[in-house]
Design a protein around this motif. Structure first.
Motif, PDB file in Angstrom:
ATOM      1  N   ARG A 222       0.857  -1.185   0.000  1.00  0.00           N
ATOM      2  CA  ARG A 222       0.000   0.000   0.000  1.00  0.00           C
ATOM      3  C   ARG A 222       0.892   1.233   0.000  1.00  0.00           C
ATOM      4  N   LEU A 223       0.464   2.240  -0.704  1.00  0.00           N
ATOM      5  CA  LEU A 223       1.217   3.489  -0.729  1.00  0.00           C
ATOM      6  C   LEU A 223       0.230   4.645  -0.726  1.00  0.00           C
ATOM      7  N   VAL A 224       0.427   5.556   0.226  1.00  0.00           N
ATOM      8  CA  VAL A 224      -0.414   6.750   0.271  1.00  0.00           C
ATOM      9  C   VAL A 224       0.402   7.924  -0.263  1.00  0.00           C
ATOM     10  N   VAL A 225      -0.132   8.609  -1.262  1.00  0.00           N
ATOM     11  CA  VAL A 225       0.545   9.766  -1.858  1.00  0.00           C
ATOM     12  C   VAL A 225      -0.201  11.018  -1.425  1.00  0.00           C
ATOM     13  N   ILE A 226       0.455  11.868  -0.660  1.00  0.00           N
ATOM     14  CA  ILE A 226      -0.260  13.072  -0.205  1.00  0.00           C
ATOM     15  C   ILE A 226       0.516  14.342  -0.544  1.00  0.00           C
ATOM     16  N   GLY A 227      -0.217  15.424  -0.666  1.00  0.00           N
ATOM     17  CA  GLY A 227       0.394  16.737  -0.861  1.00  0.00           C
ATOM     18  C   GLY A 227       0.815  17.264   0.498  1.00  0.00           C
ATOM     19  N   SER A 228       2.060  17.777   0.596  1.00  0.00           N
ATOM     20  CA  SER A 228       2.543  18.176   1.921  1.00  0.00           C
ATOM     21  C   SER A 228       2.656  19.689   2.068  1.00  0.00           C
ATOM     22  N   GLN A 229       2.285  20.424   0.998  1.00  0.00           N
ATOM     23  CA  GLN A 229       2.390  21.885   1.089  1.00  0.00           C
ATOM     24  C   GLN A 229       1.008  22.496   0.863  1.00  0.00           C
ATOM     25  N   TRP A 230       0.867  23.350  -0.159  1.00  0.00           N
ATOM     26  CA  TRP A 230      -0.438  23.990  -0.416  1.00  0.00           C
ATOM     27  C   TRP A 230      -1.087  23.465  -1.700  1.00  0.00           C
ATOM     28  N   GLY A 231      -0.832  22.222  -2.020  1.00  0.00           N
ATOM     29  CA  GLY A 231      -1.402  21.646  -3.241  1.00  0.00           C
ATOM     30  C   GLY A 231      -0.502  21.852  -4.447  1.00  0.00           C
ATOM     31  N   ASP A 232      -0.842  21.155  -5.557  1.00  0.00           N
ATOM     32  CA  ASP A 232      -0.102  21.259  -6.817  1.00  0.00           C
ATOM     33  C   ASP A 232       1.367  20.859  -6.684  1.00  0.00           C
ATOM     34  N   GLU A 233       1.647  19.941  -5.783  1.00  0.00           N
ATOM     35  CA  GLU A 233       3.039  19.527  -5.561  1.00  0.00           C
ATOM     36  C   GLU A 233       3.530  18.566  -6.635  1.00  0.00           C
TER      37      GLU A 233
ATOM     38  N   CYS B  34      -5.512  21.699   4.770  1.00  0.00           N
ATOM     39  CA  CYS B  34      -6.361  20.796   5.570  1.00  0.00           C
ATOM     40  C   CYS B  34      -7.332  21.622   6.435  1.00  0.00           C
ATOM     41  N   ILE B  35      -8.569  21.175   6.474  1.00  0.00           N
ATOM     42  CA  ILE B  35      -9.590  21.892   7.248  1.00  0.00           C
ATOM     43  C   ILE B  35      -9.240  21.950   8.750  1.00  0.00           C
ATOM     44  N   ASP B  36      -8.546  20.944   9.260  1.00  0.00           N
ATOM     45  CA  ASP B  36      -8.157  20.928  10.675  1.00  0.00           C
ATOM     46  C   ASP B  36      -6.778  21.536  10.927  1.00  0.00           C
ATOM     47  N   HIS B  37      -5.812  21.164  10.096  1.00  0.00           N
ATOM     48  CA  HIS B  37      -4.422  21.507  10.414  1.00  0.00           C
ATOM     49  C   HIS B  37      -3.824  22.570   9.515  1.00  0.00           C
ATOM     50  N   GLY B  38      -4.587  23.020   8.524  1.00  0.00           N
ATOM     51  CA  GLY B  38      -4.065  23.999   7.578  1.00  0.00           C
ATOM     52  C   GLY B  38      -4.199  25.423   8.089  1.00  0.00           C
ATOM     53  N   THR B  39      -4.020  26.369   7.158  1.00  0.00           N
ATOM     54  CA  THR B  39      -4.016  27.787   7.513  1.00  0.00           C
ATOM     55  C   THR B  39      -5.460  28.306   7.531  1.00  0.00           C
ATOM     56  N   TYR B  40      -6.256  27.750   8.442  1.00  0.00           N
ATOM     57  CA  TYR B  40      -7.679  28.063   8.578  1.00  0.00           C
ATOM     58  C   TYR B  40      -7.889  29.562   8.781  1.00  0.00           C
ATOM     59  N   PRO B  41      -8.823  30.203   8.113  1.00  0.00           N
ATOM     60  CA  PRO B  41      -9.853  29.657   7.237  1.00  0.00           C
ATOM     61  C   PRO B  41      -9.459  29.553   5.748  1.00  0.00           C
ATOM     62  N   PHE B  42      -8.201  29.845   5.443  1.00  0.00           N
ATOM     63  CA  PHE B  42      -7.773  29.772   4.031  1.00  0.00           C
ATOM     64  C   PHE B  42      -7.379  28.342   3.680  1.00  0.00           C
ATOM     65  N   VAL B  43      -8.359  27.489   3.691  1.00  0.00           N
ATOM     66  CA  VAL B  43      -8.136  26.058   3.504  1.00  0.00           C
ATOM     67  C   VAL B  43      -9.252  25.495   2.628  1.00  0.00           C
ATOM     68  N   THR B  44      -9.147  24.213   2.309  1.00  0.00           N
ATOM     69  CA  THR B  44     -10.242  23.560   1.620  1.00  0.00           C
ATOM     70  C   THR B  44     -11.143  22.920   2.682  1.00  0.00           C
ATOM     71  N   SER B  45     -12.137  22.136   2.275  1.00  0.00           N
ATOM     72  CA  SER B  45     -13.107  21.652   3.264  1.00  0.00           C
ATOM     73  C   SER B  45     -12.940  20.172   3.595  1.00  0.00           C
TER      74      SER B  45
ATOM     75  N   GLN C 264      -5.240  18.148  -2.964  1.00  0.00           N
ATOM     76  CA  GLN C 264      -4.843  19.333  -2.206  1.00  0.00           C
ATOM     77  C   GLN C 264      -3.549  19.055  -1.433  1.00  0.00           C
ATOM     78  N   GLY C 265      -3.322  19.779  -0.355  1.00  0.00           N
ATOM     79  CA  GLY C 265      -2.088  19.595   0.411  1.00  0.00           C
ATOM     80  C   GLY C 265      -2.374  19.831   1.881  1.00  0.00           C
ATOM     81  N   MET C 266      -1.451  19.344   2.726  1.00  0.00           N
ATOM     82  CA  MET C 266      -1.683  19.390   4.173  1.00  0.00           C
ATOM     83  C   MET C 266      -1.935  20.805   4.711  1.00  0.00           C
ATOM     84  N   MET C 267      -1.338  21.823   4.098  1.00  0.00           N
ATOM     85  CA  MET C 267      -1.541  23.182   4.606  1.00  0.00           C
ATOM     86  C   MET C 267      -2.901  23.745   4.203  1.00  0.00           C
TER      87      MET C 267
END
Ligand code: GDP
Ligand code: IMO
Ligand code: MG
Length: 430
Positions: free
Chosen positions: A4-15, A228-239, A223-226
């Motif tokens: 199994r491999l999880v591929v995630i964005g670790s910045q603000w998306g478009d990585e 994230c609705i919980d851990h990102g730069t709220y409220p400038f985040v996705t949902s 998207q990317g971790m920054m």
């Protein structure tokens, strides 16, 4: 060896998640999207063609790969049809695609409301993609949303649609927006059901059977971790939550299956939309990087904001998502710069901090503390092994590993599938 491999964005998306997913999808039995919707724009390039995907998983180009749009996504069926047509026009006709019967549906009023909510914010826009993602997730959590599986039961769908429209039309009227006629929507969605119906299944069951059958499965974040609705730069985040942590819920599997997380990171940083961005550059170098990296949004065409690599963000996202390796992307774009910089810490109100503060008011006051390193002049787009990289480029990679305590497992030196260096032995075997 992990299957199994999880591929995630670790910045603000478009990585570069699309490129990485497509690369590994060539060897995967299944690729699963587990959150977000058609706010994503994932680019894949091979054999001289560039493709852009919004909600369809990036494994779609390998006919042997089963592609799954998981229950954690918000699915706009109209947009799926457009995407499939586009793929068809580009000659991609042999694929396997399933959509979760439990995935929330993005309805036409959601994008109208997305635009209206942005307008109501006056000058303080989030800068959303206006695809209706926030309103669709809101309706899901308010328990008035429609789900893809509802399309398979016309009477039940009619009942749910009636209920949703009673509320939504009231809201649309209040905002001065056009309302929706039940029969028109119902008829259109029954047409959609005829086309997409056979693809709508219990995808959790499908994925779990594949897991038990030791199949190679790739989970593709959007998207990317920054953001994230919980851990990102709220409220400038996705949902939604782009993290590996949202895979179990968004795909319908046990968290015990998650053991190999690849954090996709640009060799610098970009952000599209509003919100604080500590390492942002406003000078000639930003312009150079933007042009060289073609840093314009795939969904909205907006120019992306550009900044130096932020190790504070990288440490934070690796801590939150359990990143095992970095996929360091667009490394070629940094070639030719005299000096390159990495942000190691922030200075906030005179104090040095090593993790992002919770509020954007504080984050906006954070000043990046940089280290400066030698750049490299050589064109690296033709390099296919780590050892061949210029010494200064290797030093840059080592510095990122040292500052984040996470090894770089993949280095990308161009948009094409072949312009990829796999450093990690574990990933070579995936
Ligand atoms: P995603 O949303 O994470 O899938 O990323 P996008 O596809 O939105 O944006 C990444 C952009 O960078 C796309 O245009 C890719 O084709 C391009 N890209 C990916 N990897 C590389 C790379 O190593 N070098 C260059 N020059 N471009 C890359
Ligand atoms: P991929 O998967 C970059 C940003 C938007 C906006 C904020 C909220 O291609 O990396 P939304 O429409 O989600 O409510 O917008 O999130 N955003 C992205 N930025 N890449 C994405 O996806 C994004 N998806 C959403 O620009 O700032
Ligand atoms: Mg993108």
């Amino acid at each position: 060896m992990s299957e199994r491999l999880v591929v995630i964005g670790s910045q603000w998306g478009d990585e570069g998640k699309g490129k990485v997913t497509d690369y590994f999808a060539c060897r995967a039995d299944m690729v699963v999207r587990y959150q977000g919707g058609n706010n994503a724009g994932h680019s894949v390039m091979f054999n001289g063609h560039k493709y852009s995907l919004q909600s369809i998983p990036s494994g779609i180009f390998n006919p042997a790969t089963v592609n799954v749009m998981g229950n954690g996504m918000v699915v706009n069926p109209e947009s799926v049809l457009v995407e499939l047509q586009k793929l068809h026009d580009q000659g991609i006709t042999d694929y396997q695609l399933y959509i979760s019967d439990r995935a929330a549906m993005v309805m036409p009023w959601h994008s109208a409301l997305d635009g209206a909510y942005e307008a109501l914010k006056g000058g303080k826009l989030i800068g959303t993609t206006k695809k209706g993602i926030g309103p669709a997730y809101s309706d899901k959590y308010s328990r008035i949303g429609l789900r893809m599986g509802d399309l398979l039961e016309p009477e039940y769908f009619a009942e749910r649609l009636q209920g949703a429209l009673e509320q939504k039309n009231m809201e649309l009227k209040m905002l001065g927006l056009p309302t929706y006629d039940f029969h028109e929507v119902y008829d259109r969605y029954m047409e959609i059901a005829k086309i997409l119906g056979p693809r709508i299944v219990d995808t959790s069951d499908l994925i779990n059977k594949a897991l038990r059958g030791d199949k190679k499965i790739l989970f593709e974040g959007a998207q990317g971790m920054m953001l994230c609705i919980d851990h990102g730069t709220y409220p400038f985040v996705t949902s939604s939550t782009p993290s590996s942590a949202s895979v179990p819920v968004g795909a319908g599997i046990s968290p015990k299956w998650i053991d190999n997380v690849l954090g996709v990171a640009k060799a610098y940083c970009t952000r599209v939309g509003e919100g604080p961005f500590p390492t942002e550059l406003h000078d000639e170098i930003a312009h150079e990087i933007r042009e060289r990296g073609h840093e314009y949004g795939t969904v909205t065409g907006r120019p992306r904001r550009v900044g130096w690599f932020d190790a504070v963000v990288a440490r934070y996202t690796s801590r939150l998502a359990g990143i095992d390796n970095w996929a360091l992307m667009l490394f070629d774009v940094l070639s030719g710069l005299d000096k390159v910089k990495i942000c190691t810490h922030y200075e906030l109100d005179g104090k040095i901090i090593d993790t992002p503060p919770s509020t954007i008011s504080k984050l906006a006051r954070c000043k990046p503390v940089f280290i400066e390193m030698e750049g490299w002049k050589d064109d690296i787009t033709g390099i296919r092994s780590y050892d061949e990289l210029p010494e200064a480029a290797k030093a840059y990679v080592k510095k990122i590993e040292e500052l984040t305590e996470v090894p770089v497992g993949v280095i990308s030196v161009g948009p094409d599938r072949t312009q990829t260096i796999i450093v990690s032995e574990k990933l070579k075997n995936f």
